[in-house]
Design a protein around this motif. Structure first.
Motif, PDB file in Angstrom:
ATOM      1  N   GLY A  86       0.818  -1.204   0.000  1.00 37.49           N
ATOM      2  CA  GLY A  86       0.000   0.000   0.000  1.00 37.49           C
ATOM      3  C   GLY A  86       0.852   1.253   0.000  1.00 37.49           C
ATOM      4  N   GLY A  87       0.181   2.388  -0.081  1.00 39.37           N
ATOM      5  CA  GLY A  87       0.880   3.656  -0.067  1.00 39.37           C
ATOM      6  C   GLY A  87       0.119   4.723  -0.815  1.00 39.37           C
ATOM      7  N   LEU A  88       0.807   5.783  -1.142  1.00 38.68           N
ATOM      8  CA  LEU A  88       0.214   6.929  -1.831  1.00 38.68           C
ATOM      9  C   LEU A  88       0.533   6.851  -3.316  1.00 38.68           C
ATOM     10  N   VAL A  89      -0.484   7.054  -4.133  1.00 38.52           N
ATOM     11  CA  VAL A  89      -0.303   7.017  -5.582  1.00 38.52           C
ATOM     12  C   VAL A  89      -1.205   8.085  -6.209  1.00 38.52           C
ATOM     13  N   GLN A  90      -0.798   8.611  -7.318  1.00 39.44           N
ATOM     14  CA  GLN A  90      -1.606   9.620  -8.010  1.00 39.44           C
ATOM     15  C   GLN A  90      -2.697   8.947  -8.838  1.00 39.44           C
ATOM     16  N   ALA A  91      -3.769   9.670  -9.033  1.00 45.51           N
ATOM     17  CA  ALA A  91      -4.856   9.174  -9.867  1.00 45.51           C
ATOM     18  C   ALA A  91      -4.321   8.812 -11.250  1.00 45.51           C
ATOM     19  N   GLY A  92      -4.788   7.667 -11.750  1.00 44.80           N
ATOM     20  CA  GLY A  92      -4.317   7.176 -13.030  1.00 44.80           C
ATOM     21  C   GLY A  92      -3.130   6.241 -12.920  1.00 44.80           C
ATOM     22  N   GLY A  93      -2.551   6.183 -11.742  1.00 48.43           N
ATOM     23  CA  GLY A  93      -1.386   5.351 -11.525  1.00 48.43           C
ATOM     24  C   GLY A  93      -1.731   3.911 -11.202  1.00 48.43           C
ATOM     25  N   SER A  94      -0.692   3.151 -10.896  1.00 48.07           N
ATOM     26  CA  SER A  94      -0.850   1.724 -10.609  1.00 48.07           C
ATOM     27  C   SER A  94      -0.177   1.372  -9.289  1.00 48.07           C
ATOM     28  N   GLN A  95      -0.653   0.285  -8.721  1.00 46.07           N
ATOM     29  CA  GLN A  95      -0.061  -0.207  -7.485  1.00 46.07           C
ATOM     30  C   GLN A  95      -0.374  -1.702  -7.393  1.00 46.07           C
ATOM     31  N   ARG A  96       0.534  -2.447  -6.774  1.00 44.61           N
ATOM     32  CA  ARG A  96       0.297  -3.872  -6.584  1.00 44.61           C
ATOM     33  C   ARG A  96       0.362  -4.216  -5.109  1.00 44.61           C
ATOM     34  N   LEU A  97      -0.702  -4.867  -4.643  1.00 44.73           N
ATOM     35  CA  LEU A  97      -0.745  -5.352  -3.274  1.00 44.73           C
ATOM     36  C   LEU A  97      -0.399  -6.833  -3.249  1.00 44.73           C
ATOM     37  N   SER A  98       0.258  -7.244  -2.166  1.00 45.29           N
ATOM     38  CA  SER A  98       0.597  -8.656  -1.980  1.00 45.29           C
ATOM     39  C   SER A  98       0.042  -9.136  -0.652  1.00 45.29           C
ATOM     40  N   CYS A  99      -0.321 -10.403  -0.599  1.00 49.12           N
ATOM     41  CA  CYS A  99      -0.809 -11.014   0.636  1.00 49.12           C
ATOM     42  C   CYS A  99      -0.128 -12.365   0.789  1.00 49.12           C
ATOM     43  N   LEU A 100       0.724 -12.454   1.793  1.00 49.48           N
ATOM     44  CA  LEU A 100       1.442 -13.698   2.064  1.00 49.48           C
ATOM     45  C   LEU A 100       0.668 -14.488   3.103  1.00 49.48           C
TER      46      LEU A 100
END
Length: 115
Positions: free
Chosen positions: A9-23
């Motif tokens: 998680g974290g801060l991202v600008q609109a239109g951007g991408s992010q990947r979450l992981s769950c171990l």
């Protein structure tokens, strides 16, 4: 028992991408479905996406075409790839693992999308 630890998680600008992981760790062979849920301030927790042991997926209408859930069984990890993020995607994202009679949750990871 199953333990779930989210990251990404974290801060991202609109239109951007992010990947979450769950171990996942523990008695994971019992898990039938894993998923991602989210909860925005003042709102109820809602389904984002789920994936079954066989790989079948399900998405909330609000994220279809933008988010992709996947799993790497060898790494006991579930991912949520989020593209074209919108400010309304801002929430705490929770990983979930479900089997008959059991329901497990991670601690959550904050995703904030700035406009």
């Amino acid at each position: 028992q199953v333990q779930l630890v989210e990251s990404g998680g974290g801060l991202v600008q609109a239109g951007g991408s992010q990947r979450l992981s769950c171990l996942a760790s523990g008695i994971i062979f019992r898990i039938n479905v894993m998923g991602w849920y989210r909860q925005a301030p003042g709102k109820q927790r809602e389904l984002v996406a789920t994936i079954t042991r066989s790989g079948s997926t399900n998405y909330a209408d609000s994220v279809k075409g933008r988010f992709t859930i996947s799993r790497d069984n060898a790494k006991s990890t579930v991912y949520l790839q989020m593209n074209s993020l919108k400010p309304e995607d801002t929430a705490v994202y929770y990983c979930n693992a479900w089997s008959v009679g059991s329901d497990y949750w991670g601690q959550g990871t904050q995703v904030t999308v700035s406009s």
